[in-house]
Write a protein that holds these residues in place. Structure first.
Motif, PDB file in Angstrom:
ATOM      1  N   ASP A   4       0.820  -1.205   0.000  1.00  0.00           N
ATOM      2  CA  ASP A   4       0.000   0.000   0.000  1.00  0.00           C
ATOM      3  C   ASP A   4       0.858   1.261   0.000  1.00  0.00           C
ATOM      4  OD1 ASP A   4      -2.242  -1.536  -0.039  1.00  0.00           O
ATOM      5  OD2 ASP A   4      -2.716  -1.320   2.091  1.00  0.00           O
ATOM      6  N   GLN A   5       1.964   1.229   0.739  1.00  0.00           N
ATOM      7  CA  GLN A   5       2.860   2.380   0.752  1.00  0.00           C
ATOM      8  C   GLN A   5       3.442   2.623  -0.638  1.00  0.00           C
ATOM      9  OE1 GLN A   5       5.983   2.215   3.683  1.00  0.00           O
ATOM     10  NE2 GLN A   5       7.142   3.879   2.727  1.00  0.00           N
ATOM     11  N   LEU A   6       3.832   1.544  -1.309  1.00  0.00           N
ATOM     12  CA  LEU A   6       4.388   1.671  -2.654  1.00  0.00           C
ATOM     13  C   LEU A   6       3.350   2.217  -3.621  1.00  0.00           C
ATOM     14  CD1 LEU A   6       6.508   1.039  -4.885  1.00  0.00           C
ATOM     15  CD2 LEU A   6       5.447  -1.228  -5.044  1.00  0.00           C
ATOM     16  N   VAL A   7       2.162   1.610  -3.615  1.00  0.00           N
ATOM     17  CA  VAL A   7       1.119   2.017  -4.550  1.00  0.00           C
ATOM     18  C   VAL A   7       0.683   3.454  -4.282  1.00  0.00           C
ATOM     19  CG1 VAL A   7      -1.248   1.554  -5.290  1.00  0.00           C
ATOM     20  CG2 VAL A   7       0.340  -0.337  -4.943  1.00  0.00           C
ATOM     21  N   GLY A   8       0.666   3.853  -3.000  1.00  0.00           N
ATOM     22  CA  GLY A   8       0.294   5.217  -2.670  1.00  0.00           C
ATOM     23  C   GLY A   8       1.294   6.232  -3.156  1.00  0.00           C
ATOM     24  N   THR A   9       2.535   5.787  -3.402  1.00  0.00           N
ATOM     25  CA  THR A   9       3.590   6.686  -3.881  1.00  0.00           C
ATOM     26  C   THR A   9       3.686   6.697  -5.393  1.00  0.00           C
ATOM     27  OG1 THR A   9       4.861   6.274  -1.872  1.00  0.00           O
ATOM     28  CG2 THR A   9       6.057   7.176  -3.730  1.00  0.00           C
ATOM     29  N   ALA A  10       3.479   5.535  -6.027  1.00  0.00           N
ATOM     30  CA  ALA A  10       3.621   5.427  -7.480  1.00  0.00           C
ATOM     31  C   ALA A  10       2.485   6.139  -8.205  1.00  0.00           C
ATOM     32  CB  ALA A  10       3.655   3.957  -7.882  1.00  0.00           C
ATOM     33  N   LEU A  11       2.723   6.451  -9.468  1.00  0.00           N
ATOM     34  CA  LEU A  11       1.682   7.068 -10.276  1.00  0.00           C
ATOM     35  C   LEU A  11       0.658   6.046 -10.740  1.00  0.00           C
ATOM     36  CD1 LEU A  11       3.736   9.498 -12.549  1.00  0.00           C
ATOM     37  CD2 LEU A  11       2.472  10.036 -10.465  1.00  0.00           C
TER      38      LEU A  11
ATOM     39  N   ALA B 140      11.306   6.718  -3.780  1.00  0.00           N
ATOM     40  CA  ALA B 140      10.293   5.762  -3.337  1.00  0.00           C
ATOM     41  C   ALA B 140      10.925   4.430  -2.940  1.00  0.00           C
ATOM     42  CB  ALA B 140       9.260   5.551  -4.439  1.00  0.00           C
ATOM     43  N   LEU B 141      11.848   3.939  -3.740  1.00  0.00           N
ATOM     44  CA  LEU B 141      12.478   2.650  -3.441  1.00  0.00           C
ATOM     45  C   LEU B 141      13.388   2.746  -2.223  1.00  0.00           C
ATOM     46  CD1 LEU B 141      12.154  -0.068  -5.040  1.00  0.00           C
ATOM     47  CD2 LEU B 141      11.287   1.956  -6.199  1.00  0.00           C
ATOM     48  N   TRP B 142      14.068   3.871  -2.062  1.00  0.00           N
ATOM     49  CA  TRP B 142      14.949   4.051  -0.913  1.00  0.00           C
ATOM     50  C   TRP B 142      14.147   4.040   0.386  1.00  0.00           C
ATOM     51  CZ3 TRP B 142      19.941   3.692   0.033  1.00  0.00           C
ATOM     52  CH2 TRP B 142      20.449   4.219   1.227  1.00  0.00           C
ATOM     53  N   ASN B 143      12.968   4.622   0.377  1.00  0.00           N
ATOM     54  CA  ASN B 143      12.136   4.672   1.579  1.00  0.00           C
ATOM     55  C   ASN B 143      11.590   3.308   1.960  1.00  0.00           C
ATOM     56  OD1 ASN B 143      11.509   7.502   2.809  1.00  0.00           O
ATOM     57  ND2 ASN B 143      11.614   7.834   0.603  1.00  0.00           N
ATOM     58  N   LEU B 144      11.533   2.374   1.013  1.00  0.00           N
ATOM     59  CA  LEU B 144      11.081   1.020   1.321  1.00  0.00           C
ATOM     60  C   LEU B 144      12.208   0.144   1.850  1.00  0.00           C
ATOM     61  CD1 LEU B 144       8.718   0.441  -1.732  1.00  0.00           C
ATOM     62  CD2 LEU B 144       8.038   0.728   0.654  1.00  0.00           C
ATOM     63  N   ALA B 145      13.433   0.640   1.769  1.00  0.00           N
ATOM     64  CA  ALA B 145      14.615  -0.037   2.316  1.00  0.00           C
ATOM     65  C   ALA B 145      14.694  -1.492   1.814  1.00  0.00           C
ATOM     66  CB  ALA B 145      14.604   0.039   3.836  1.00  0.00           C
ATOM     67  N   ALA B 146      14.954  -2.429   2.743  1.00  0.00           N
ATOM     68  CA  ALA B 146      15.141  -3.833   2.344  1.00  0.00           C
ATOM     69  C   ALA B 146      13.834  -4.536   2.022  1.00  0.00           C
ATOM     70  CB  ALA B 146      15.874  -4.585   3.456  1.00  0.00           C
ATOM     71  N   ASP B 147      12.709  -3.878   2.204  1.00  0.00           N
ATOM     72  CA  ASP B 147      11.425  -4.502   1.908  1.00  0.00           C
ATOM     73  C   ASP B 147      11.090  -4.462   0.423  1.00  0.00           C
ATOM     74  OD1 ASP B 147      10.875  -5.179   4.522  1.00  0.00           O
ATOM     75  OD2 ASP B 147       9.946  -3.245   4.972  1.00  0.00           O
TER      76      ASP B 147
ATOM     77  N   VAL C 241       5.506  -0.620 -12.015  1.00  0.00           N
ATOM     78  CA  VAL C 241       4.846   0.641 -11.668  1.00  0.00           C
ATOM     79  C   VAL C 241       5.538   1.790 -12.375  1.00  0.00           C
ATOM     80  CG1 VAL C 241       4.140  -0.231  -9.406  1.00  0.00           C
ATOM     81  CG2 VAL C 241       6.293   1.004  -9.634  1.00  0.00           C
ATOM     82  N   THR C 242       4.860   2.927 -12.427  1.00  0.00           N
ATOM     83  CA  THR C 242       5.454   4.123 -13.021  1.00  0.00           C
ATOM     84  C   THR C 242       5.622   5.193 -11.951  1.00  0.00           C
ATOM     85  OG1 THR C 242       3.270   4.962 -13.668  1.00  0.00           O
ATOM     86  CG2 THR C 242       4.504   3.713 -15.311  1.00  0.00           C
ATOM     87  N   PHE C 243       6.707   5.955 -12.091  1.00  0.00           N
ATOM     88  CA  PHE C 243       6.979   7.094 -11.220  1.00  0.00           C
ATOM     89  C   PHE C 243       7.106   8.355 -12.067  1.00  0.00           C
ATOM     90  CE2 PHE C 243       8.609   3.476  -8.769  1.00  0.00           C
ATOM     91  CZ  PHE C 243       7.955   3.674  -7.559  1.00  0.00           C
ATOM     92  N   GLN C 244       6.994   9.487 -11.394  1.00  0.00           N
ATOM     93  CA  GLN C 244       6.997  10.756 -12.119  1.00  0.00           C
ATOM     94  C   GLN C 244       8.284  10.984 -12.891  1.00  0.00           C
ATOM     95  OE1 GLN C 244       5.868  14.037  -9.666  1.00  0.00           O
ATOM     96  NE2 GLN C 244       6.501  15.589 -11.139  1.00  0.00           N
ATOM     97  N   ASP C 245       9.424  10.622 -12.281  1.00  0.00           N
ATOM     98  CA  ASP C 245      10.721  10.767 -12.939  1.00  0.00           C
ATOM     99  C   ASP C 245      11.731   9.899 -12.193  1.00  0.00           C
ATOM    100  OD1 ASP C 245      11.282  12.224 -10.592  1.00  0.00           O
ATOM    101  OD2 ASP C 245      10.878  14.143 -11.576  1.00  0.00           O
ATOM    102  N   ALA C 246      12.987   9.974 -12.610  1.00  0.00           N
ATOM    103  CA  ALA C 246      14.028   9.139 -12.013  1.00  0.00           C
ATOM    104  C   ALA C 246      14.205   9.451 -10.528  1.00  0.00           C
ATOM    105  CB  ALA C 246      15.338   9.340 -12.762  1.00  0.00           C
ATOM    106  N   ARG C 247      14.154  10.729 -10.177  1.00  0.00           N
ATOM    107  CA  ARG C 247      14.326  11.127  -8.781  1.00  0.00           C
ATOM    108  C   ARG C 247      13.208  10.562  -7.905  1.00  0.00           C
ATOM    109  NH1 ARG C 247      14.567  17.471  -6.866  1.00  0.00           N
ATOM    110  NH2 ARG C 247      14.809  17.104  -4.622  1.00  0.00           N
TER     111      ARG C 247
END
Length: 321
Positions: free
Chosen positions: A254-261, A289-296, A278-284
Motif C-alpha cells: 500500500d505504501q508503494l502504490v500510494g507513492t507510485a503514479l 520511493a524505493l529508498w524509503n522502502l529499504a530492504a522490503d 509501476v510508473t513514477f513521475q521521474d528518475a528522482r
C-alpha cells in the motif's frame, strides 16, 4: 472582517463560557492585543462582557445574554458546502470562515438541540493533525490572502496573474484563465488554461496572485470531476515518467502504490513477495520511493536504478563503518 470577528467572539463566549484572551486569540486567529481591543469595542456597544481576574480568569458574558442570529456571509456559506473535510476548507483558505459559520449554525438551533449538537460534536474528531504514532500528517502551507485572490478570480470568471514557482525553478509571473479549485489529500490545486493549453498549479507554490479585470476565456459550465480525471490520466502517462519493475514485501504494498503514479502489472512470486511494474513521475521520484522502502523492496529494472540505490547504500555504509 472585524464585524464578523466580533460576532464570532460573542458566540464563542455564549457557547463555551469563560475563556482566556489567549484561547480567544487562538480560536479567532488574531493576537491577544486584538482580542482585548475587540472586548473593549463590545463593551462600548453595550454587550455585557466582563473580565474575571485570577489564575482561572478570563472573559465571560452575563448569564441570559442572547444575540440575534447573524446571517452567513459568502465565505461562511461556501465553507459549509465543503465542510465534509475541515482540511479541505483549510486548503482553500476558508478555515476561519468554517469555524465562524459553524458557530452561527449552532446559534440558530433551538436551545435543546443546541446543547445536544454541541455535546455530540465534542465526541467526533475528523482528520486530526497526527496519526496513532504521533506522526504529524503532512500538510501544505498556503497563504489565505493568496488563495482568497485566486478564489475571487475563479468565481468571478476573470483572468488571474500568478507568481508561481514550479518544482526546481525560480518563481515567475504568468497570466492564466482559471477554471476551478481541487483539493486532494490536503493538497490544493488550481485548474486553469494558459494560451489555450491546460495547466495545473499547486496552490502551495503560489508566491502571489492578482485578479485581473479582463474576463477569462473559459466555458460557462465545467464538469470539474471529469476535468480532473482527464488531467490526472495525462499526468500519469506523459512527461519524463519511468517504469520500474520491482519486488516488494506484501506488507509494504500500500505504501508503494500510494507513492507510485500507476500500477501496470502485478503478480505474486513463489516466495510470497509481490512482483510489480509501476510508473513514477521521474528518475528522482523512483529512487526516493524505493529508498524509503529499504530492504522490503528490490528494484529489478531498469539497471540505472539498481546502480543508483547500490551507490547510495555504499555511501551510507562508508559514513558509518
Amino acid at each position: 472582517m472585524r464585524a464578523d470577528r466580533l460576532v464570532s467572539l460573542v458566540l464563542l463566549l455564549r457557547h463555551r463560557g469563560r475563556l482566556s484572551a489567549t484561547t480567544l486569540a487562538r480560536e479567532l486567529e488574531v493576537s491577544t492585543r486584538t482580542v482585548l481591543r475587540d472586548i473593549e469595542a463590545l463593551s462600548a456597544a453595550g454587550v455585557p462582557v466582563y473580565a474575571e481576574r485570577g489564575r482561572h480568569g478570563g472573559f465571560a458574558l452575563l448569564p441570559g445574554f442572547q444575540t440575534e442570529l447573524t446571517g452567513l456571509n459568502h465565505d461562511e456559506a461556501l465553507a459549509l458546502l465543503i465542510a465534509g473535510s475541515r482540511r479541505g476548507a483549510q486548503a482553500f483558505g476558508l478555515g476561519s470562515a468554517l469555524a465562524s459559520a459553524m458557530l452561527k449554525v449552532i446559534d440558530a438551533l433551538p436551545e435543546g438541540q443546541r446543547d445536544t449538537a454541541a455535546g455530540a460534536a465534542r465526541r467526533l474528531l475528523i482528520d486530526p493533525e497526527t496519526d496513532l504514532l504521533s506522526r504529524r500528517v503532512a500538510g501544505e502551507e498556503v497563504s489565505d490572502a493568496i488563495v482568497a485572490e485566486v478564489r475571487r478570480a475563479v468565481f468571478s470568471g476573470h483572468k488571474l496573474r500568478i507568481h508561481y514557482a514550479a518544482s526546481g525553478q525560480a518563481a515567475r509571473w504568468r497570466t492564466v484563465d482559471p477554471i476551478g479549485l481541487v483539493t486532494v489529500r490536503d493538497q490544493g490545486y488550481l485548474l486553469a488554461t494558459r494560451a489555450g493549453e491546460d495547466r495545473t498549479y499547486r496552490l502551495s507554490r503560489l508566491r502571489a496572485a492578482e485578479e485581473l479585470p479582463e474576463p477569462a476565456e473559459r466555458p460557462e459550465r465545467v464538469d470539474l470531476d471529469r476535468t480532473w480525471q482527464e488531467r490526472s490520466t495525462r499526468f500519469r502517462t506523459g512527461g519524463d515518467q519511468v517504469a520500474v519493475e520491482l519486488r516488494v514485501d506484501p506488507a509494504r504494498r500500500d505504501q508503494l502504490v500510494g507513492t507510485a503514479l500507476a500500477v501496470l502489472a502485478e503478480e505474486t512470486d513463489e516466495d510470497g513477495r509481490l512482483r510489480l511494474e509501476v510508473t513514477f513521475q521521474d528518475a528522482r521520484h523512483a529512487e526516493w520511493a524505493l529508498w524509503n522502502l529499504a530492504a522490503d523492496a528490490e528494484a529489478l529494472a531498469p539497471p540505472w536504478l539498481r546502480d543508483s540505490l547500490r551507490d547510495r547504500a555504499a555511501a551510507i555504509t562508508a559514513r558509518y563503518p
